[in-house]
Design an enzyme around this catalytic site. Structure first.
Site, PDB file in Angstrom:
ATOM      1  N   LYS A 122      34.424  49.004  56.517  1.00  0.00           N
ATOM      2  CA  LYS A 122      34.628  47.567  56.267  1.00  0.00           C
ATOM      3  C   LYS A 122      35.503  46.912  57.337  1.00  0.00           C
ATOM      4  O   LYS A 122      35.249  45.794  57.764  1.00  0.00           O
ATOM      5  CB  LYS A 122      35.299  47.421  54.892  1.00  0.00           C
ATOM      6  CG  LYS A 122      34.667  46.362  54.035  1.00  0.00           C
ATOM      7  CD  LYS A 122      35.141  46.449  52.614  1.00  0.00           C
ATOM      8  CE  LYS A 122      34.210  47.303  51.780  1.00  0.00           C
ATOM      9  NZ  LYS A 122      34.629  47.368  50.381  1.00  0.00           N
ATOM     10  N   ASP A 146      29.336  39.126  45.285  1.00  0.00           N
ATOM     11  CA  ASP A 146      28.433  39.266  46.424  1.00  0.00           C
ATOM     12  C   ASP A 146      27.138  38.484  46.210  1.00  0.00           C
ATOM     13  O   ASP A 146      26.471  38.102  47.158  1.00  0.00           O
ATOM     14  CB  ASP A 146      28.127  40.744  46.676  1.00  0.00           C
ATOM     15  CG  ASP A 146      29.348  41.463  47.221  1.00  0.00           C
ATOM     16  OD1 ASP A 146      30.068  40.854  48.040  1.00  0.00           O
ATOM     17  OD2 ASP A 146      29.612  42.615  46.823  1.00  0.00           O
ATOM     18  N   LYS A 181      33.786  43.902  59.297  1.00  0.00           N
ATOM     19  CA  LYS A 181      34.293  42.549  59.055  1.00  0.00           C
ATOM     20  C   LYS A 181      35.322  42.124  60.100  1.00  0.00           C
ATOM     21  O   LYS A 181      35.899  41.048  59.991  1.00  0.00           O
ATOM     22  CB  LYS A 181      34.899  42.478  57.648  1.00  0.00           C
ATOM     23  CG  LYS A 181      33.897  42.818  56.535  1.00  0.00           C
ATOM     24  CD  LYS A 181      34.345  42.348  55.183  1.00  0.00           C
ATOM     25  CE  LYS A 181      33.387  42.848  54.107  1.00  0.00           C
ATOM     26  NZ  LYS A 181      33.452  42.094  52.863  1.00  0.00           N
ATOM     27  N   PHE A 241      40.670  43.585  51.265  1.00  0.00           N
ATOM     28  CA  PHE A 241      40.885  44.553  50.194  1.00  0.00           C
ATOM     29  C   PHE A 241      39.606  45.347  50.004  1.00  0.00           C
ATOM     30  O   PHE A 241      38.509  44.806  50.158  1.00  0.00           O
ATOM     31  CB  PHE A 241      41.259  43.839  48.883  1.00  0.00           C
ATOM     32  CG  PHE A 241      42.740  43.644  48.725  1.00  0.00           C
ATOM     33  CD1 PHE A 241      43.413  42.743  49.543  1.00  0.00           C
ATOM     34  CD2 PHE A 241      43.463  44.362  47.786  1.00  0.00           C
ATOM     35  CE1 PHE A 241      44.781  42.572  49.430  1.00  0.00           C
ATOM     36  CE2 PHE A 241      44.833  44.194  47.670  1.00  0.00           C
ATOM     37  CZ  PHE A 241      45.502  43.293  48.493  1.00  0.00           C
ATOM     38  N   ASN A 291      33.717  39.017  37.267  1.00  0.00           N
ATOM     39  CA  ASN A 291      34.153  40.420  37.326  1.00  0.00           C
ATOM     40  C   ASN A 291      35.535  40.569  36.701  1.00  0.00           C
ATOM     41  O   ASN A 291      36.115  39.599  36.228  1.00  0.00           O
ATOM     42  CB  ASN A 291      34.125  40.913  38.774  1.00  0.00           C
ATOM     43  CG  ASN A 291      35.019  40.078  39.660  1.00  0.00           C
ATOM     44  OD1 ASN A 291      36.228  40.050  39.488  1.00  0.00           O
ATOM     45  ND2 ASN A 291      34.414  39.358  40.596  1.00  0.00           N
ATOM     46  N   LYS A 336      20.794  25.760  28.214  1.00  0.00           N
ATOM     47  CA  LYS A 336      21.081  27.147  27.843  1.00  0.00           C
ATOM     48  C   LYS A 336      19.761  27.924  27.705  1.00  0.00           C
ATOM     49  O   LYS A 336      18.828  27.438  27.057  1.00  0.00           O
ATOM     50  CB  LYS A 336      21.851  27.154  26.511  1.00  0.00           C
ATOM     51  CG  LYS A 336      22.387  28.515  26.172  1.00  0.00           C
ATOM     52  CD  LYS A 336      23.248  28.471  24.924  1.00  0.00           C
ATOM     53  CE  LYS A 336      23.506  29.889  24.467  1.00  0.00           C
ATOM     54  NZ  LYS A 336      23.811  29.998  23.076  1.00  0.00           N
TER      55      LYS A 336
HETATM   56  O1  C5P Z   1      32.417  44.331  51.038  1.00  0.00           O
HETATM   57  P1  C5P Z   1      33.374  44.157  49.953  1.00  0.00           P
HETATM   58  O2  C5P Z   1      33.032  43.076  48.984  1.00  0.00           O
HETATM   59  O3  C5P Z   1      33.766  45.400  49.245  1.00  0.00           O
HETATM   60  O4  C5P Z   1      34.714  43.679  50.743  1.00  0.00           O
HETATM   61  C1  C5P Z   1      35.883  43.385  50.092  1.00  0.00           C
HETATM   62  C2  C5P Z   1      36.709  42.410  50.887  1.00  0.00           C
HETATM   63  O5  C5P Z   1      35.884  41.342  51.358  1.00  0.00           O
HETATM   64  C3  C5P Z   1      37.760  41.750  50.019  1.00  0.00           C
HETATM   65  O6  C5P Z   1      38.908  41.477  50.805  1.00  0.00           O
HETATM   66  C4  C5P Z   1      37.059  40.487  49.528  1.00  0.00           C
HETATM   67  O7  C5P Z   1      37.987  39.477  49.213  1.00  0.00           O
HETATM   68  C5  C5P Z   1      36.204  40.106  50.714  1.00  0.00           C
HETATM   69  N1  C5P Z   1      34.914  39.469  50.372  1.00  0.00           N
HETATM   70  C6  C5P Z   1      34.621  38.221  50.877  1.00  0.00           C
HETATM   71  N2  C5P Z   1      33.422  37.600  50.565  1.00  0.00           N
HETATM   72  C7  C5P Z   1      32.517  38.231  49.795  1.00  0.00           C
HETATM   73  C8  C5P Z   1      32.781  39.509  49.299  1.00  0.00           C
HETATM   74  C9  C5P Z   1      33.997  40.091  49.595  1.00  0.00           C
HETATM   75  O8  C5P Z   1      35.458  37.647  51.592  1.00  0.00           O
HETATM   76  N3  C5P Z   1      31.375  37.610  49.523  1.00  0.00           N
END
Ligand code: C5P
Length: 403
Positions: free
Chosen positions: A335, A277, A339, A321, A208, A287
């Site tokens: 969130k 994600d 979380k 974040f 990304n 390849k």
């Molecule tokens: O759910 P989302 O990806 O938007 O959440 C963002 C937050 O979760 C960020 O702080 C990111 O570093 C963390 N994150 C994580 N593991 C993931 C995806 C996001 O710790 N697989």
């Protein structure tokens, strides 16, 4: 960062003296008023006029001209300055200070000043390694003087080894550290930064647009303010920050493992990384070749690192974040609960001057109780300071409330 600060820059006679012109530029660019003191031999390498022009202040070179009014002013500066930096610092100046010799303006000033002193040594590799220099440095350190470690590389004398003047960025970072409050002392902060990279085949990957700038700024500012910092970083072009433990990773699973392995004693985790994600369900060994028709890439979910930390009974203070493109507060608030975070830093990555790859950001901080604080457009360095201030304030509030 250095607005209103008075800095004395001592320049001694080594080939790296030309680099202290660059240091002077950086110091003034950040708002410091700099007065330069050169030793006699330093003037053989760079003319005082260069330092005078760039600092906008007279340059002191000789103790015996002390009676000129501008130089009496310099003496007064020794007590009123915020910091004295000697870059480059030769074996000679280090030896003189360590042994109480004050036979020129710079060594006299070091002896007379009560402000913090930072030495950035630069010399031939063998001189650096010599037991005399090392003894002098260790005795100066025990007396409270601060030292930069010289860098390794090819020296002007043709030898390769340790002895190069530390990077200007690293010296700047240490200058800021010495001028910052130590209000994060005792904090052990783990910060994640940058993107993750998930391989599709040996040539391609899913990643990304995260540059890592926000996380690297957080790490640098936290370290300057006295925290012990570990930075778990995905692939970025950011320069490694000075004085920080850096663990480099590529994939989300590697990031999760690196965080797990470095959690011991951690008081705060700041997840600034843009963690993927999903990852490809399978990684092709060769390849992938173009074939007629569609190609379907099957993805499987990555672990949510932050949510995993939020479920731990011994969970540290957790900062997440939320980089969003719409419904910023709604998503961020959800969130925090899902979380189990203590606070979340939300930014709309589509706003001009905010989000990925730029040096500035516009954030909102949302606390667990739903309180929202808005911040204006600021440099990521200033944003880092604001986030750390907010963490401290929340922790203090909780302590007061006995939570
Ligand atoms: O759910 P989302 O990806 O938007 O959440 C963002 C937050 O979760 C960020 O702080 C990111 O570093 C963390 N994150 C994580 N593991 C993931 C995806 C996001 O710790 N697989």
């Amino acid at each position: 960062m250095l607005q209103g600060k008075e800095i004395l820059l001592g320049v001694t006679g080594g080939i790296a003296a030309y680099k202290s012109v660059l240091l002077l530029r950086e110091l003034t660019k950040e708002g410091a008023n700099v007065n330069v003191i050169m030793t006699k031999s330093a003037t053989n390498f760079v003319g005082p006029l260069t330092f005078q022009t760039l600092s906008g202040n007279p340059v002191t070179t000789e103790i015996f001209t002390l009676f000129a009014s501008s130089e009496i002013g310099h003496v007064a500066l020794a007590s009123r300055a915020d910091l004295l930096v000697i870059a480059p610092a030769t074996a000679n100046i280090i030896g003189k200070i360590a042994n109480g010799i004050a036979d020129d303006f710079l060594s006299t000033m070091v002896m007379a000043t009560t402000v913090p002193v930072l030495f950035a040594p630069a010399m031939n590799t063998n001189m650096w390694a010599s037991p005399v220099v090392q003894r002098n440095i260790s005795s100066l350190k025990t007396m409270g003087y601060n030292f930069m470690e010289p860098a390794e590389g090819e020296l002007a004398c043709g030898v390769t080894g340790r002895g190069k003047l530390a990077d200007i960025d690293a010296i700047m970072d240490e200058v800021k550290a010495l001028l910052s409050p130590d209000d994060l002392k005792g904090e052990k902060i783990l910060i994640s930064a940058g993107p993750t990279e998930e391989a599709i085949d040996p040539a391609r990957c899913l990643t990304n647009r995260s540059s890592g700038k926000m996380g690297y700024n957080l790490a640098a500012v936290a370290r300057r303010r006295g925290a012990e910092v570990t930075l778990v970083s995905g692939p970025t072009a950011e320069l490694e920050a000075w004085g920080i433990k850096v663990v480099k990773v590529k994939t989300a699973v590697e990031m999760a493992n690196a965080i797990d392995a470095n959690l011991d004693g951690v008081t705060t985790v700041i997840m600034a990384a843009a963690v993927a994600d999903f990852r490809p369900a399978r990684q092709a060994a060769e390849k992938i070749k173009r074939e007629a028709g569609d190609y379907c890439l099957e993805l499987e979910p990555n672990p949510d690192i932050l949510a995993g930390l939020g479920r731990r009974p011994d969970k540290p203070f957790l900062v997440g974040f939320a980089a969003e493109t719409s419904k910023l507060l709604e998503h961020a608030g959800e969130k925090i609960q899902r979380k189990n975070l203590d606070m979340i830093v939300a930014n709309d990555v589509t706003a001009p001057g905010a989000g990925f790859s730029v040096d500035t950001n516009i954030i909102k901080i949302i606390d667990r109780d739903g309180q929202t604080t808005d911040f204006p457009l600021m440099s990521k360095e200033k944003v880092a300071g604001a986030i750390l201030d907010h963490i401290l304030a929340l922790k203090q509030k909780r302590r007061r409330q006995g939570q």
